[in-house]
Design an enzyme around this catalytic site. Structure first.
Site, PDB file in Angstrom:
ATOM      1  CD  GLU A 181     -78.678 -30.674  72.281  1.00  0.00           C
ATOM      2  OE1 GLU A 181     -78.052 -31.681  72.654  1.00  0.00           O
ATOM      3  OE2 GLU A 181     -78.240 -29.515  72.416  1.00  0.00           O
ATOM      4  CB  CYS A 235     -73.128 -28.645  76.789  1.00  0.00           C
ATOM      5  SG  CYS A 235     -71.922 -27.448  76.210  1.00  0.00           S
ATOM      6  CG  HIS A 273     -74.810 -29.716  72.230  1.00  0.00           C
ATOM      7  ND1 HIS A 273     -75.716 -29.029  73.003  1.00  0.00           N
ATOM      8  CD2 HIS A 273     -73.613 -29.103  72.438  1.00  0.00           C
ATOM      9  CE1 HIS A 273     -75.103 -28.052  73.643  1.00  0.00           C
ATOM     10  NE2 HIS A 273     -73.824 -28.062  73.325  1.00  0.00           N
TER      11      HIS A 273
END
Lengths: 364, 1077
Positions: free
Chosen positions: A336, A250, A334
């Site tokens: 994650e 990001c 993202h």
């Protein structure tokens, strides 16, 4: 139920919405952005990337499953993405005063009150979203009748400095030593690294980590304009010379790009959702990703030895970059998740693989 | 990019609508055909369901109205030489047929490529043991389960798994043969039944009470995967998902749970190797993140149709394209046009699906909901709060309820507890009553295991109801309370009843007062778009709904007198299903062709009419007076078409007319003259048209006097009801009294009538179109059965084969007189009786009827197109051919779903019980009826036929066909009276004993259970009889042991003649276009 207070959301263009308060009763100002995810408000609200923003949920029913417990694991809150709520205010259509979930300990409203964050419901969030879509993200304020305030533009400020940690902290005790530059990191990035046998050394955004003992660099997500993070960009440039593996997410993608010499710009209204399709450069592999960003990398400005890694299939914006020869890559989305789809978590494996490779060649 | 060798593709349809396999496959098949057409691939469709949209000329290139069975599909393959075949778009029927063709080596033999998901993947998901094993390979949990091939194995398995268990039968539709068992006794009974459907059953751990969650997953050949939608069942595990209220997206799952299950779904679809779409069903522990995968459907399903409508993502269309080799990212989002199909829709609303049951139509059926499906249709409601969606949805189901509250429902505490613990189709109303009786959310949760979140939301509605009840006038009703009620989905009707305490008589006037009041307060609904991206991208979408949780419209209203609204037919139910959707879609298409903007209002997710591609604007919303008026107020259309969607729109005629809504076609005043029996009767009297004698119920004494005059049996029924709800034939005084009570409960607004019931009469239908009172087109068809079998259950022949020219002439004359008198413009249908040269009118509907698609397609003249043109006052072409000139015959046969309706008596009467129909074309009556009956699941018997021929009349009726069977070497088994009668007529048969004569052999029941019988003909003696009898046992056992059953002597006779005349190999394999007149 006690009488609910009426509150106004006023946009910089003068548009006014009236709703009722279910959070903390305080007037706030910020940048109004919308997100279209249908799950994950506890994760989103604690995502430091939302610092300075008044968040509009396009999904109308919010608060259904309450707020999860505040248990900790390896020094991190298990169910939150940081240690507090980072948004400035929350705007929803239909708030669930009652909640139901085995893991919930309190209502969303109570949690907002604890964190002194206002929440409004009864707003036509679709109408509001359409305004933002047409005009771009705009400034706004949540105003209680007795507390008149001014507009405030968070992008004028170095939000990263606000969201970042002020000290070096070490998590885990794995074999790979990863320096994580915290520009407002989400805990799940740390969890994903810990799960892969890493020791995570979290450092402040402007920390000169060149003196640390590490095998790889991780550039976290974070709020605001990457152009205001020159200190971080300088540190990245220094480390690029050593050729230790780098991964960014990001804001980390934007900072890596800037360190490489590319430019970043502000998107009209950003990507804040769980359903963004990205295509892996040169393949037919397409992934659904979780995103939360208002700025982007201008692919055209990437220097010769860099290339795009992922591209957004909907609007062709940059979704990641990589160095053509060195182990540097980053994604705008993202991997994650938390919240959102977990389809690209394998990128952490790629990063760790780069670290392993680096350590192997270093030994030779 | 795609396989260019594929130039011609066969698509298998799902046949007649049945429980577990309904209109959703018309939608998915139509989408697939559209996707193929876009690639210039020639399409061949095999589907005997003549009333579907997909079996229309402009959708598929060639259509075969033939059974979807390996034999017929092979014949079509031989003839058409296709390059590919699509198996995933015609439900379980197509899938089973495809697996059989694959196993028989037919596909390989003729080099037909299966497009999309490989057959092996289908087999891997269908065989439960392979399936569990497959998922275990990737560490995905399934319920502990043991496959068993016989009863001994089942008992051994339960020792390992432990009670409670669930029994499942492999390879069956929608959970047929499945159920819960808590002890050996239950296991014995359920397992033996399950083995009749399938050679393999599963004994599984029970996870009753867990949350049930589904994901719709898509994968392309590049291994890209998306989940288009997830859905959460309101009813926890234990109730079949087809029987559950379902919401999308899930509401009580945290991000972690949502994405855990999503990631598993993707892992599964990759491992199984699906290319296209599949559905993964999970059980999720309400107290942890523990889960089990319950089922994977490797095909388009009812859930995928729902997911498509819930999100705007055209799953079937995309799945077909992926089958051709496209990648998801290479396809466009059909709604935004600018973004890609490789995304997951973001909703900014909630949808609620509610099943529609018609259990009242069956005698003896168990009303408890469980792990097998009984619902016949469903609705989808859209709102921006759960309260709004569920209240809209409850109204949409169309069972006379006005929402969650403000219904006339009174049940005792004992009944409430029983309903909550052992749910039936009325559970949601038991919850409402439970709140009324002071139950807490926790108490209801303990009994139902419905997640507290849903119950809390329902409680909100209840609390608002109490607040509204405290108010006694609109003037004292606080604006904010009124707005809150509207946001919670309250209708003006509910508000009138709660605030104004309106009686049934006053309510229609009072709800207008509420309407005017809230309009004066500017409390109005907003029109919102469904755009797949929650407003993130601008979309030119015409997919709309109304909500009070909003304050601006997404669209503009041109109000240029160029739009026409068509009201659809609502939930599929017994008596109203895909036929009316065909009519609605054809009306829409014609309106569009005539250069008007077409606006559809409907809320049935299983239909093509609710495909936003079909019309210029789709309002996926209620067909209530209130909502139609809301839309009319906004659109100000040129006119509204009420005559295509069956009885729901028809019933709005006068109400809309009173508000000066322009109704296209026949004037509502004349619609009322046809609907109101008294007015219609006096009209017939004036015209000299005969009707069976009848009388309106005012007092019980008058009825008895009337019955004394005409004699039993008599037919009793209320007016304004489609498919004869509460209509019945009664043969004595007790029955009469009983049914008058029932009927009076159905519709108090309209009186109950009693009429003379004429036995042994032929029943004839005329479907026609008139303009300004002149008939411009018509089709006359005849029933095979004598009058007394509901027209929806009848076997219908077109053109008629056994009518006198004189009869036809007189029917035409009657139709012309009525058209003139009622000044009909548009479609109408009449049912008539013919006996002893007398013709009597029994019904007249000034709207399209169930048989319009059948006759239109057989005569290749679209009556709906012309009816629509007539209503628009556009030029039209009158048919230049007479129906006697057709060189072929069409036969429409009913499809019953008795196998799913535990304990229901599979007998036909004046109330309709079929769930679907087929229509096949043949060179003559016998060929056509044979194809039709094979299409609805009958098979040609090999050897043994069991006959109990009922009353003397049917014994006589069957004598010739019995003789024929005997001559052809069939073994006849007959019960006492029948055996004697056959013997007296020189026909040899074996005497068999009634089920209750357990000590005598051979016993009928034994023969059935041992599957020694290939066909059961059982003609009930008294079709009003409700008692458990030997006849019932024989009929029910035939159904339970999957033996073809015929209960009507005339149909039996026709079927016997047909299969004695034709072997299956003799049946012509001709596409629709090859039948030329």
């Amino acid at each position: 139920m006690t009488q609910l207070r009426k509150v106004k959301l006023i946009l910089e263009d003068g548009t006014t919405f009236e709703g009722k308060s279910f959070g903390y009763e305080k007037s706030v100002a910020g940048e109004v952005v919308f997100y279209t995810a249908m799950t994950g408000y506890p994760e989103s609200l604690t995502d430091p990337s939302y610092t300075g923003q008044i968040l509009v949920s396009t999904f109308p029913l919010i608060g259904n499953y309450g707020v999860p417990s505040d248990s900790k694991e390896q020094g991190l809150y298990e169910f939150y993405e940081s240690d507090k709520i980072h948004i400035s205010g929350l705007i929803v259509s239909d708030y669930s005063f009652e909640y139901s979930h085995w893991n919930a300990i309190k209502s969303l409203g109570d949690w907002l009150k604890e964190n002194k964050v206002p929440g409004l419901f009864g707003i036509d969030t679709r109408a509001l979203t359409k305004i933002i879509r047409v005009k771009g993200s705009l400034l706004g304020k949540i105003e209680f009748e007795d507390e008149v305030i001014d507009f405030y533009d968070p992008n004028q400020e170095n939000l990263v400095a606000i969201a970042s940690t002020d000290k070096v902290e070490v998590y885990g005790n794995g074999e790979h030593r990863v320096v994580l530059v915290d520009c407002g990191v989400k805990y799940n990035i740390i969890r994903c690294l810990l799960d892969r046998n890493a020791t995570v050394i979290v450092v402040p955004w402007d920390y000169d980590f060149s003196g640390e003992d590490f095998d790889g660099i991780f550039l976290s997500n974070g709020p605001g304009d990457p152009a205001l993070c020159d200190a971080t960009v300088e540190n990245i440039r220094k480390t690029m010379a050593v050729e230790k593996p780098i991964m960014g997410i990001c804001l980390g993608n934007q900072l890596l790009a800037r360190a490489a010499g590319a430019e970043t710009y502000k998107l009209k209204f950003g990507h804040r959702s769980h359903n963004q399709p990205v295509l892996l450069q040169g393949t037919d592999r397409c992934f659904i990703t979780s995103q939360n960003h208002g700025f982007a990398v201008d692919t055209k400005t990437l220097p010769e030895d860099w290339e795009p890694l992922f591209t957004n299939v909907n609007d062709q914006t940059n979704e990641g970059i990589r160095h053509k020869t060195k182990p540097f890559f980053s994604t705008q989305f993202h991997p994650e998740a938390a919240s959102g789809p977990v389809d690209t978590e394998f990128l952490f494996d790629d990063f760790i693989q780069n670290v392993v490779e680096y350590k192997r060649t270093k030994k030779k | 990019m795609i396989d260019k060798n594929i130039k011609k593709v066969i698509v298998l349809g799902s046949g007649a609508l049945k429980i577990g396999e309904a209109g959703e496959f018309d939608y998915s098949g139509s989408q697939a055909l559209k996707a193929l057409k876009e690639e210039n691939i020639e399409t061949i469709l095999i589907n005997p369901n003549i009333a579907t949209i997909q079996t229309s000329t402009d959708i598929a290139d060639r259509i075969y109205f033939l059974p979807v069975t390996p034999f017929f599909v092979e014949q079509v393959i031989i003839k058409e030489k296709p390059d590919g075949i699509l198996l995933a778009f015609g439900g379980q029927t197509a899938l089973n047929c495809g697996v059989a063709l694959f196993r028989n080596g037919i596909l390989e033999k003729y080099n037909v490529k299966v497009l999309g998901t490989p057959v092996q993947s289908i087999i891997d998901t269908e065989d439960r043991e392979i399936f569990s094993g497959k998922l275990a390979e990737i560490d995905v949990l399934t319920p502990r389960s043991i496959a068993c091939l016989n009863m001994e194995e089942a008992f051994a398995a339960v020792k390992i798994v432990g009670y409670p268990i669930i029994i499942r039968a492999a390879y069956t539709l929608g959970g047929l043969g499945s159920g819960f068992c808590a002890n050996d006794e239950e296991l014995e009974s359920l397992a033996s039944k399950a083995f009749t459907y399938s050679p393999q059953i599963l004994v599984e751990e029970s996870i009753k009470g867990w949350k049930e969650v589904e994901y719709e997953v898509v994968r392309d050949r590049f291994n890209n995967c998306i989940t288009v939608c997830n859905m959460e069942n309101f009813d926890p595990l234990g109730i079949h998902t087809g029987e559950s209220i379902v919401v999308a997206p899930s509401q009580t799952l945290s991000n972690s749970e949502y994405h855990k299950l999503r990631a598993l779904a993707i892992k599964i679809i990759r491992h199984i190797g699906i290319v296209g779409e599949c559905n993964v069903q999970y059980a999720l522990d309400p107290h942890s993140e523990d889960y089990r995968v319950i089922e994977v459907n490797a095909r388009l399903s009812r859930s995928s149709a729902l997911a498509s409508k819930a999100t705007g993502y055209p799953l079937a269309f995309v799945a077909a394209k992926l089958g051709l080799g496209y990648g998801l990212h290479q396809l466009n989002n059909q709604v935004t046009k600018v973004t890609t199909a490789a995304f997951e829709p973001a909703l900014d609303y909630i949808v609620c699906k509610i099943p529609r049951w018609d259990l009242n139509k069956f005698s003896g059926v168990s009303k408890n909901l469980g792990s097998s499906m009984k619902s016949v249709g469903e609705i989808m409601s859209i709102g921006r709060s759960f309260e709004e969606a569920i209240q809209k949805g409850i109204r949409m189901v169309g069972i006379g309820m006005h929402g969650f509250v403000a219904n006339k429902e009174e049940i005792t505490i004992e009944q409430i507890d029983e309903e909550l613990i052992h749910p039936t189709d009325r559970r949601i109303f038991a919850i409402a009553e439970a709140f009324n009786k002071g139950y807490s959310v926790d108490e209801i949760y303990e009994k139902t295991k419905i997640d507290r979140w849903f119950l809390q939301k329902l409680q909100n509605i209840h609390v608002t109801k109490n607040k509204l009840e405290e108010v006694n006038s609109l003037q004292s009703l606080d604006d904010s309370l009124l707005l809150q009620a509207k946001k919670e989905g309250y209708s003006d009707f509910q508000i009138a009843r709660l605030v104004l305490k309106s009686s049934n008589k006053e309510i229609n006037g009072d709800l207008m007062k509420v309407r005017e009041w809230r309009k004066s307060k500017n409390i109005l609904p907003s029109v919102k778009q469904i755009d797949t991206l929650a407003g993130e991208y601008p979309a030119q979408t015409n997919y709309l709904y109304l909500t009070y949780n909003g304050n601006e419209h997404d669209i503009e209203f041109p109000r240029d007198n160029k739009s026409v609204i068509v009201l659809g037919s609502g939930a599929y139910r017994i008596g109203s299903s895909v036929e009316f959707d065909w009519c609605s879609v054809n009306a829409i298409t014609t309106i569009h062709k005539e250069n008007y903007r077409s606006i559809m209002i409907n809320y049935n997710p299983e239909t093509v009419s609710t495909d936003y591609d079909t019309c210029d604007r789709l309002y996926f919303d209620e067909l209530t007076f209130e909502r139609v008026m809301d839309i009319v107020d906004l659109e100000v259309p040129k006119g509204v078409v009420l005559s295509m969607g069956g009885q729901i729109p028809n019933n709005l005629a006068m109400k809309l007319h009173r508000q000066n809504v322009p109704i296209l076609g026949t004037s509502p005043l004349n619609i009322d003259r046809a609907e109101d029996r008294k007015k219609f009767s006096s009209l017939c009297d004036t015209l000299g048209i005969d009707q069976p004698r009848w009388s309106e119920l005012t007092t019980i004494e008058d009825i008895y006097t009337f019955v004394d005059e005409v004699g039993f049996p008599v037919l009793i029924r209320p007016s304004y009801v489609l498919s004869g709800a509460a209509m019945n034939v009664v043969s004595n005084r007790d029955q009469l009294e009983h049914f008058l009570n029932l009927a009076a409960n159905v519709s108090k607004e309209h009186p109950v009538v009693v009429s003379e019931f004429i036995e042994q009469a032929k029943e004839i239908e005329i479907d026609a179109v008139a303009k300004n009172g002149e008939v411009v087109a018509y089709a006359i068809s005849e029933h095979v059965e004598f009058a007394g079998v509901h027209s929806g259950d009848a076997t219908i022949v077109f053109p008629p084969q056994k009518l006198y020219v004189e009869t036809i002439r007189r029917i035409k004359k009657i139709a012309k007189q009525i058209a003139k008198e009622l000044n009909i413009t548009g479609p109408f249908n009449m049912q008539l009786l013919a006996k002893d040269n007398d013709i009597k009118v029994i019904e007249c509907n000034l709207r399209a009827s169930r048989s319009f698609p059948f006759v239109s397609k057989v005569m290749k003249y679209n009556l709906i197109e012309i009816a629509t043109q007539v209503m628009l006052d556009a030029p039209f072409q009158s048919p230049d051919k007479s129906l006697f000139e057709l060189d072929y015959v069409g036969v429409k046969a009913p499809q019953f779903s008795f196998a799913r309706l535990l304990n229901a008596d599979p007998v036909l009467g004046v109330d309709m019980s079929s769930t679907g129909e087929v229509g096949c074309i043949g060179e003559n009556f016998y060929e056509a009826i044979l194809k039709s009956m094979l299409s609805v699941g009958y098979t040609i018997p090999k050897k043994n036929i069991l006959i109990s021929s009922g009353p003397a009349r049917s014994k006589v009726e069957l004598i010739q066909s019995a003789k024929l069977l005997s001559e052809r070497g069939f073994n006849l088994f007959a019960t006492g009276g029948t055996q004697t009668f056959l013997s007296d007529n020189g026909i040899e048969s074996t005497r068999v004993y009634w089920p209750d004569e357990t000590d005598k052999h051979p016993n009928t029941l034994e023969l059935i259970k041992e599957k020694k019988i290939d066909l059961v003909i059982n003609i009930p003696k008294d079709h009003t009889s409700r008692e458990i009898s030997n006849g019932y046992t024989i009929r029910r056992s035939a159904i339970d042991y999957s033996i073809p059953l015929i209960t009507n002597a005339r149909v039996a006779s026709a079927f016997i003649y047909a299969f004695c005349k034709y072997k299956i190999e003799d049946l012509s394999i001709k596409s629709w276009d090859e039948y030329k007149d």
